[in-house]
Design a protein around this motif. Structure first.
Motif, short mmCIF file in Angstrom:
data_model
loop_
_atom_site.label_atom_id
_atom_site.label_comp_id
_atom_site.label_asym_id
_atom_site.label_seq_id
_atom_site.Cartn_x
_atom_site.Cartn_y
_atom_site.Cartn_z
N ILE A 91 38.61 35.09 50.13
CA ILE A 91 37.82 35.62 49.38
C ILE A 91 38.29 36.38 48.48
O ILE A 91 39.33 37.20 48.69
CB ILE A 91 37.22 36.92 50.31
N LYS A 121 38.62 38.81 44.90
CA LYS A 121 38.01 39.94 44.22
C LYS A 121 37.72 39.69 42.91
O LYS A 121 38.18 40.48 41.94
CB LYS A 121 38.69 41.40 44.61
N LYS A 122 37.48 38.43 42.46
CA LYS A 122 37.17 38.13 41.04
C LYS A 122 36.17 36.97 41.31
O LYS A 122 36.48 36.00 41.90
CB LYS A 122 38.60 37.63 40.54
N ASN A 123 35.21 37.03 40.17
CA ASN A 123 34.30 35.63 40.12
C ASN A 123 34.83 34.52 39.36
O ASN A 123 34.87 34.61 37.94
CB ASN A 123 32.78 36.62 39.74
N LEU A 159 44.28 40.52 44.35
CA LEU A 159 42.87 39.54 44.11
C LEU A 159 42.36 39.35 45.54
O LEU A 159 41.36 38.95 45.67
CB LEU A 159 43.13 38.64 43.18
N GLU A 210 29.91 32.21 44.44
CA GLU A 210 30.04 33.78 43.99
C GLU A 210 29.11 34.36 45.06
O GLU A 210 27.66 34.30 45.42
CB GLU A 210 29.53 34.07 42.75
N LYS A 261 32.26 38.44 44.04
CA LYS A 261 33.46 37.89 44.32
C LYS A 261 33.17 36.48 44.71
O LYS A 261 32.47 36.01 44.58
CB LYS A 261 33.99 38.62 45.78
N THR A 262 34.43 35.67 44.82
CA THR A 262 34.32 34.40 44.91
C THR A 262 34.89 33.95 46.42
O THR A 262 35.88 34.56 47.15
CB THR A 262 35.48 33.66 44.11
N GLU A 290 40.72 39.47 48.85
CA GLU A 290 39.81 40.47 49.81
C GLU A 290 40.43 40.44 51.00
O GLU A 290 40.40 41.50 51.85
CB GLU A 290 38.53 39.97 49.54
#
Length: 423
Positions: A373, A375-377, A345, A400, A404-405, A347
């Motif tokens: 970063i 890879k999940k909101n 997860l 967001e 991504k978060t 980035e």
């Protein structure tokens, strides 16, 4: 004293019907060196800090020892001064049982380490020191006597100490002791305390009497990725069990044979590296001077590797123990028992940064300040930023972008733990 068991998922421990975070301290030499009043003072302080387990060696360590003319020994001596394993010193075993009973009064479980490497024939620690070896003929008389005396207090049993499985004889020896424990205290919580990077033989891995995995990540600044490597080693085993790093670097310990000593922030990083990479069932702390029960006037026989220990009273109040206590509080409050490593997860992978997830939560350990970063909101999830050096809790800045978060750079020169929960 209630018994510690393994959860149905094999991820963590259970005690009194609730998840149990295994927070241990290391005091190998307590039975031979501490008085009852010193033991009570020590247990009181660790109890206040939240510790619920203490690791003690059943017998004194020979190769890591602070000379003490008043220490109590478990066996009588031969004329040449070597231990006579055929003649018990009952006063020692009386003291062992008494001290374990006192620990139970404080609600603290003793993790009893039964066979140190120097007691095992053909091991790295007994070569050239065969007088240290406990004869196989004495295994049952010695360990059945000890187990029968202490099993009512539900100790944890570590079958080995600092063991390297360099030959079949070492494995067979450990198997025999495990069999004795299993016969006399069936269902007890058992593990192996092994040297860094060691892989137990399949005969041990597949033995149902073994209840959890443990490893030690070592005492070297050069091996900062050991927790991740060793956690992965046990996560891939076909037999799933809880995992604990039972010997991260001791606070105040020397950097192996090199100069430099581990500080609170160093051992804290090793703890979180372990917890976030799979060894999440608990963590064990060590202070250099506590494990050996060292007094500053005594000679320590392994200073070239470990450094001269701090005095027991000084080491007891090292600040790093509070960091481990805080880790336990975080796990209990955020209910992180079911997290699983989720490096995929991240980035932007950052050395020493670890991500874990569960169905309704996500956690990120960040050893130094950087943007993260995911890879999940999780921008709509509830977020907390835990400043691990100061034991403070704040609110992270995160938002967001493209699904991504982005977790913004924080305002603290410290390692932090981000915890996001859906509810």
């Amino acid at each position: 004293m209630s018994e510690i068991t393994v959860s149905e998922s094999k991820d963590y421990f259970i005690k009194d019907g609730k998840p149990f975070f295994y927070l241990a301290d290391t005091i190998w030499m307590a039975f031979s060196k501490l008085s009852e009043s010193e033991w009570r003072d020590y247990l009181h302080y660790r109890k206040v800090q939240g510790f619920n387990v203490v690791q003690v060696s059943l017998f004194p360590l020979d190769h890591d020892n602070s000379a003490d003319e008043n220490e109590l020994l478990p066996f009588m001596k031969n004329e040449d001064g070597t231990p006579d394993y055929y003649v018990r010193n009952d006063a020692y075993f009386n003291k062992v049982e008494k001290m374990i009973a006192v620990a139970a009064e404080y609600g603290i479980t003793v993790a009893l380490h039964l066979v140190w490497a120097h007691h095992i024939p053909d091991s790295w620690a007994s070569k050239g020191h065969e007088e240290r070896v406990i004869p196989e003929a004495q295994l049952y008389p010695i360990y059945s006597y000890a187990v029968e005396r202490v099993k009512k207090y539900h100790p944890v049993y570590a079958i080995s100490g600092d063991v390297r499985f360099e030959n079949q004889a070492v494995t067979d020896y450990c198997m025999k002791v495990l069999k004795i424990v299993n016969e006399l205290d069936n269902g007890a919580l058992t593990t192996l305390h092994i040297a860094p990077g060691e892989q137990p033989d399949d005969s041990l891995i597949y033995n149902p009497a073994l209840k959890f995995y443990s490893y030690q990540s070592g005492h070297s600044f050069l091996d900062q990725d050991n927790p991740e490597k060793f956690s992965a080693q046990f996560l891939k085993q076909l037999v799933k069990r809880p995992i604990v790093n039972t010997e991260p670097s001791y606070e105040g310990h020397k950097d192996g044979f090199r100069e430099g000593r581990f500080r609170a922030e160093d051992v804290r990083r090793m703890a979180w590296s372990s917890l976030m990479t799979g060894a999440k069932a608990g963590i064990t702390y060590g202070a250099h001077g506590i494990w050996s029960c060292h007094r500053r006037e005594n000679f320590f026989n392994n200073a070239s590797f470990s450094g001269i220990p701090y005095d027991f009273g000084t080491a007891l109040r090292f600040p790093g123990a509070w960091d481990f206590s805080f880790a336990k509080a975080i796990f209990e409050d955020a209910k992180l028992y079911d997290i699983q490593p989720a490096q995929e997860l991240l980035e932007n992978p950052i050395p020493g940064c670890y991500c874990c997830k569960a169905e309704d939560k996500l956690a990120v350990y960040l050893p130094y300040n950087s943007e993260v970063i995911l890879k999940k909101n999780v921008s709509k999830w509830h977020g907390r930023m835990i400043i691990l050096e100061d034991h403070n809790v704040g609110v992270p800045v995160y938002y967001e972008r493209d699904g991504k978060t982005i977790i913004s750079v924080h305002d603290f020169n410290s390692d932090v733990l981000y915890v996001f929960s859906r509810n």
